[in-house]
Write a protein that holds these residues in place. Structure first.
Motif, short mmCIF file in Angstrom:
data_model
loop_
_atom_site.label_atom_id
_atom_site.label_comp_id
_atom_site.label_asym_id
_atom_site.label_seq_id
_atom_site.Cartn_x
_atom_site.Cartn_y
_atom_site.Cartn_z
N GLN A 271 16.52 90.09 -13.51
CA GLN A 271 15.21 91.19 -13.65
C GLN A 271 14.93 91.82 -12.34
O GLN A 271 15.27 90.98 -11.35
CB GLN A 271 14.20 90.35 -14.27
N ALA A 272 14.40 92.93 -12.35
CA ALA A 272 14.14 93.58 -11.29
C ALA A 272 13.14 92.79 -10.55
O ALA A 272 13.11 92.96 -9.07
CB ALA A 272 13.51 95.28 -11.87
N GLU A 273 12.28 91.95 -10.99
CA GLU A 273 11.29 91.11 -10.38
C GLU A 273 11.98 90.25 -9.44
O GLU A 273 11.62 89.63 -8.40
CB GLU A 273 10.33 90.54 -11.20
N ASP A 274 13.45 89.58 -9.72
CA ASP A 274 14.04 88.65 -9.04
C ASP A 274 14.79 89.28 -8.02
O ASP A 274 15.45 88.47 -7.25
CB ASP A 274 14.88 87.94 -9.98
N THR A 275 14.80 90.53 -7.73
CA THR A 275 15.47 91.14 -6.65
C THR A 275 14.70 92.17 -5.84
O THR A 275 15.11 93.49 -5.65
CB THR A 275 16.74 92.10 -7.47
N GLN A 276 13.47 91.70 -5.27
CA GLN A 276 12.83 92.58 -4.70
C GLN A 276 13.33 92.36 -2.90
O GLN A 276 13.58 91.70 -2.66
CB GLN A 276 11.30 92.01 -4.68
N GLY A 277 12.83 93.50 -2.48
CA GLY A 277 13.27 93.69 -1.06
C GLY A 277 14.44 94.26 -0.67
O GLY A 277 15.18 95.09 -1.64
N VAL A 278 15.25 94.23 0.20
CA VAL A 278 16.47 94.83 0.74
C VAL A 278 17.81 93.76 0.58
O VAL A 278 17.42 92.62 1.39
CB VAL A 278 16.33 95.39 2.35
N LEU A 279 18.58 94.23 0.19
CA LEU A 279 19.92 93.31 0.28
C LEU A 279 21.10 94.38 0.73
O LEU A 279 20.93 95.36 0.18
CB LEU A 279 20.37 92.98 -1.24
N ALA A 280 21.68 93.98 1.84
CA ALA A 280 23.08 94.66 2.37
C ALA A 280 24.00 93.81 2.50
O ALA A 280 23.89 92.65 3.02
CB ALA A 280 22.47 95.44 3.71
N THR A 281 25.09 94.19 2.03
CA THR A 281 26.39 93.62 2.10
C THR A 281 27.58 94.17 2.64
O THR A 281 27.67 95.36 2.40
CB THR A 281 27.01 92.82 0.95
N ALA A 282 28.47 93.59 3.48
CA ALA A 282 29.74 94.42 3.93
C ALA A 282 30.81 93.18 4.01
O ALA A 282 30.59 91.94 4.46
CB ALA A 282 29.44 94.78 5.28
N SER A 283 31.61 93.50 3.65
CA SER A 283 33.06 92.58 3.73
C SER A 283 34.19 93.38 4.03
O SER A 283 34.33 94.49 3.83
CB SER A 283 33.01 91.87 2.24
N MET A 284 35.19 92.59 4.55
CA MET A 284 36.40 92.91 4.82
C MET A 284 37.70 92.03 4.93
O MET A 284 37.31 90.88 5.12
CB MET A 284 36.53 93.71 6.25
N GLY A 285 38.66 92.38 4.43
CA GLY A 285 39.97 91.28 4.45
C GLY A 285 41.07 92.20 4.32
O GLY A 285 41.59 93.25 4.40
N ASN A 286 42.25 91.33 4.30
CA ASN A 286 43.68 91.76 4.50
C ASN A 286 44.28 92.58 3.08
O ASN A 286 44.90 93.16 3.12
CB ASN A 286 44.56 90.43 4.52
N VAL A 287 43.61 92.33 1.88
CA VAL A 287 43.95 92.76 0.72
C VAL A 287 42.61 93.93 0.08
O VAL A 287 42.91 95.08 0.17
CB VAL A 287 44.31 91.83 -0.33
N GLN A 288 41.55 93.24 0.04
CA GLN A 288 40.32 93.96 -0.18
C GLN A 288 39.99 94.61 1.08
O GLN A 288 39.37 94.07 1.98
CB GLN A 288 39.08 93.20 -0.63
N THR A 289 40.22 95.84 1.45
CA THR A 289 40.08 96.40 2.51
C THR A 289 38.81 96.32 3.23
O THR A 289 38.54 95.95 4.28
CB THR A 289 40.82 97.75 2.67
N SER A 290 37.86 96.87 2.13
CA SER A 290 36.53 97.10 2.53
C SER A 290 35.51 97.04 1.28
O SER A 290 35.97 97.65 0.32
CB SER A 290 36.45 98.32 3.72
N GLU A 291 34.37 96.62 1.54
CA GLU A 291 33.42 96.83 0.47
C GLU A 291 32.11 96.70 1.15
O GLU A 291 31.82 95.84 1.88
CB GLU A 291 33.27 95.50 -0.52
N GLY A 292 31.08 97.70 0.75
CA GLY A 292 29.64 97.68 1.25
C GLY A 292 28.71 97.93 -0.01
O GLY A 292 29.10 98.64 -0.76
#
Length: 673
Positions: free
Chosen positions: A176-197
């Motif tokens: 629910q939207a009430e449980d996802t308040q504020g800011v979330l930011a993610t960044a990942s990098m790997g040898n096969v999954q080149t990048s995700e943000g």
């Protein structure tokens, strides 16, 4: 053991338990303050509220069905980046990766690229494509941090969810939207999954409404094939969306949500592209994908024992590749009413309407008659839960009546009986009927799949001429759950499935075509229903909170499938589907909080051979190390398939070449404010 010999298997087991043993040696002083550690009792876990089994909230422990819940915490601590990889954690679910962006996922057999007997939903919205009867997993790249839980129901769900919920239902439920308040930011990098943000933001709208929006981008690298050549199967996707939850009054709740995506998936395919020599084309190609969906829900409480719910959604998918262009639009509406008729009857009933209209861009490889078509499905269902013996025994009777434009009238009843003799013991049994209606391909398409020259040009074609009927299942299930205290939970299910009128392809008389040229002979095969079969097996899962900071989860599946062609059938390959599923599967997962800031999680999976796919058994070992230096920062390093440089999990399907699953490493940074 195929490519994984016994010594390697036991080395893997020893390594796993060595890692686990390191946690045991930690000082008890480290864990005096359990804040932030594994503090969810298994008694609480058994009381998790689920909704997929009966379309209303009920506890997991007292559910008269084979159901398993993958929580948001399970997903986070597994280190996986896609929903298909998360589904490996559920017992009884067969997950096999074909290449970098395709999976064969099924429950209780019949696994293939488009597994036809498993219904997949996101927040109750079906993502089961009516074109091929399966799921395009590269188009379901939702933000995993938004997933509250994944409810996996093994066994028929047609009584409530309709045709195609034959062997199971998977419902991915977002927070629910009430449980996802504020800011979330993610960044990942790997040898096969080149990048995700990804970035997500949530806030309030006045006093009674909450919202969130998000945007995600992922770039996945290519796998290698069995000859160690790059497989051309990399993919990327950009997706964004929103959710709004509004409570204008105590008894009313509205939810509005939507998603849009655009991306590109690679594959290596061999297909017949002309009616004369050289017939075939083999090449790497990019599949262009885009689409979106909008959904609105309303829930109203009429009294403490009565409520109504309604939902409507629109979904569009567009997919363009070398052999087919497809646009599919779906509008779905459903209504349900649950109420306590009296002290002995808890009723739920409802109705729904789904309309699907599509537009196909034909090629020589595959064509449709007509290219544009409208299909509709109308349904009504009712279910009555009747208590006996001071609510220790419950009898649940229900059925869904459905009319569709391909097979017309379908009936899917079920009977379920449960017994709670003690708070620690729960027994249940069920008998259900379910059907799988033909897909658009099976009903009205022509697929030219091979060609050859023997003095004249010949083309072999598979044709859907509208005569295929529904596949049918009668399922018998029984289960037992045991929870002696708040540290241990055992769940065992046994089942026997009897299938009838399963899909076959039957040879018909050849004919000559002049268009398109050159002149060629067509050797047709038509879809039919000339096979039956039975499947049976046992599924077990155990969860043990060994210490305040250490939890173990194990799953085991034994499965058998036997198929029998009718003596009149000319099909020579349908029975081979017996070898598309492993006889044995086993997993063991460990979650440890080494300190309040450091997490160490491991998982081992054993999957038996797939004889029809010529895939050997394999052991997969995953691990994740997570560090939370502050309440707002999380850093993790995870690896999958650490014991192997690569291994195959499934074979070539529909002319699409398979690749091998590599060892992967991924670093991830997550910020929450």
């Amino acid at each position: 053991m195929g490519s994984i010999d016994k010594n390697k298997k036991w080395i893997g087991l020893a390594t796993l338990f060595f890692f686990l043993g390191q946690g045991v040696s930690l000082s008890a002083e480290t864990f005096k303050d359990p804040a932030g550690l594994l503090n969810l009792d298994l008694e609480d876990l058994g009381e998790i509220v689920i909704s997929t089994v009966s379309k209303k909230e009920e506890s997991l422990f007292n559910s008269a069905s084979a159901v398993y819940v993958i929580s948001s915490e399970d997903i986070r601590r597994s280190g996986v980046t896609t929903i298909p990889e998360a589904l490996r954690m559920a017992p009884g679910v067969e997950v096999a990766r074909l290449d970098g962006n395709k999976w064969a996922i099924s429950v209780r057999g019949f696994s293939e690229l488009f597994s036809t007997k498993l219904l997949i939903m996101i927040d109750g919205r079906s993502v089961y494509t009516p074109l091929f009867a399966g799921v395009y997993w590269d188009m379901q790249d939702t933000l995993l941090e938004d997933v509250e839980r994944i409810e996996v129901v093994r066994g028929p769900g047609g009584t409530l969810w309709g045709a195609n919920a034959v062997n199971g239902v998977v419902n991915i439920i977002t927070k629910q939207a009430e449980d996802t308040q504020g800011v979330l930011a993610t960044a990942s990098m790997g040898n096969v999954q080149t990048s995700e943000g990804a970035v997500r933001y949530g806030d309030k709208l006045g006093e009674n409404a909450y919202y969130r929006t998000y945007m995600k981008y992922a770039q996945h690298g290519e796998f290698n094939d069995s000859l160690d050549k790059i497989g051309g199967d990399g993919w990327n996707n950009t997706q964004g969306g929103f959710r709004v939850d509004w409570n204008p009054s105590e008894n009313n709740r509205f939810t509005f949500l939507g998603n849009g995506y655009s991306g590109k998936s690679g594959q290596r395919r061999q297909s017949i592209t002309q009616a004369g020599s050289p017939f075939f084309t083999t090449s790497d190609e990019d599949i262009l994908i885009h689409g979106g969906n909008l959904q609105a829900e309303w829930k109203r409480t009429l009294s403490p024992t009565s409520d109504i719910q309604s939902k409507i959604y629109f979904d569009q998918t567009n997919r363009q590749d070398r052999v087919l262009g497809q646009t599919i639009n779906t509008v779905d509406f459903e209504f349900q009413h649950g109420f306590q008729a009296n002290e002995n009857h808890e009723l739920i009933w409802g109705f729904g309407q789904r309309v699907i209209w599509d537009d196909m861009d034909d090629t020589f490889t595959i064509s449709f008659k007509p290219e544009e078509r409208v299909d509709s499905i109308t349904n009504v269902f009712v279910q009555d839960k009747i208590p006996f013996l001071d609510n220790k025994v419950h009898l649940t009777l229900g059925s869904k009546l459905e009319w569709n434009t391909m097979t017309e009238f379908e009936v899917q009843p079920s009977v379920r009986l449960s017994w709670l003799p003690h708070d620690s013991h729960f027994f249940w049994g069920a008998v259900s009927r379910a059907v799988r209606t033909p897909s658009r391909v099976e009903d009205s398409s022509r697929l030219n799949f091979t060609g050859f020259f023997n003095g004249a040009n010949n083309v072999n074609a598979l044709i859907g001429d509208g005569t295929m009927d529904s596949e049918k299942l009668i399922a018998f299930e029984t289960g037992y759950r045991f929870r002696p205290d708040n540290t241990f939970l055992l769940d065992v299910t046994a089942f026997f499935n009897q299938y009838d009128e399963l899909r076959t392809s039957e040879s018909k008389a050849s004919f000559t075509e002049t268009i398109p040229g050159p002149v060629h002979t067509v050797n047709p095969r038509m879809y039919g229903n000339n096979m039956e079969g039975e499947a049976y097996g046992v599924e077990m899962t155990a969860q043990w909170k060994a210490l305040e900071w250490w939890e173990l989860n194990a799953g085991f599946t034994w499965f058998q499938l036997h198929l029998h062609l009718d003596p009149s059938s000319s099909d020579t390959t349908a029975e081979l589907a017996e070898g598309n599923s492993p006889e044995y599967r086993f997993h063991l997962r460990s979650n440890m909080d080494l300190t309040r800031q450091v997490e160490f999680d491991t998982a081992m999976y054993f999957v038996d051979e797939l004889s029809n796919q010529k895939v050997d058994s394999y052991v997969r070992f995953d691990a994740r190390l997570g560090w939370k230096p502050t309440d707002t920062v999380e850093i993790s390093l995870s690896g999958q398939n650490l014991f192997d440089p690569d291994h195959p999990e499934f074979g070539q399907q529909n002319g699409i070449f398979s690749t091998e699953v590599p060892r992967t490493l991924l670093g991830k940074l997550t910020l929450r404010y």
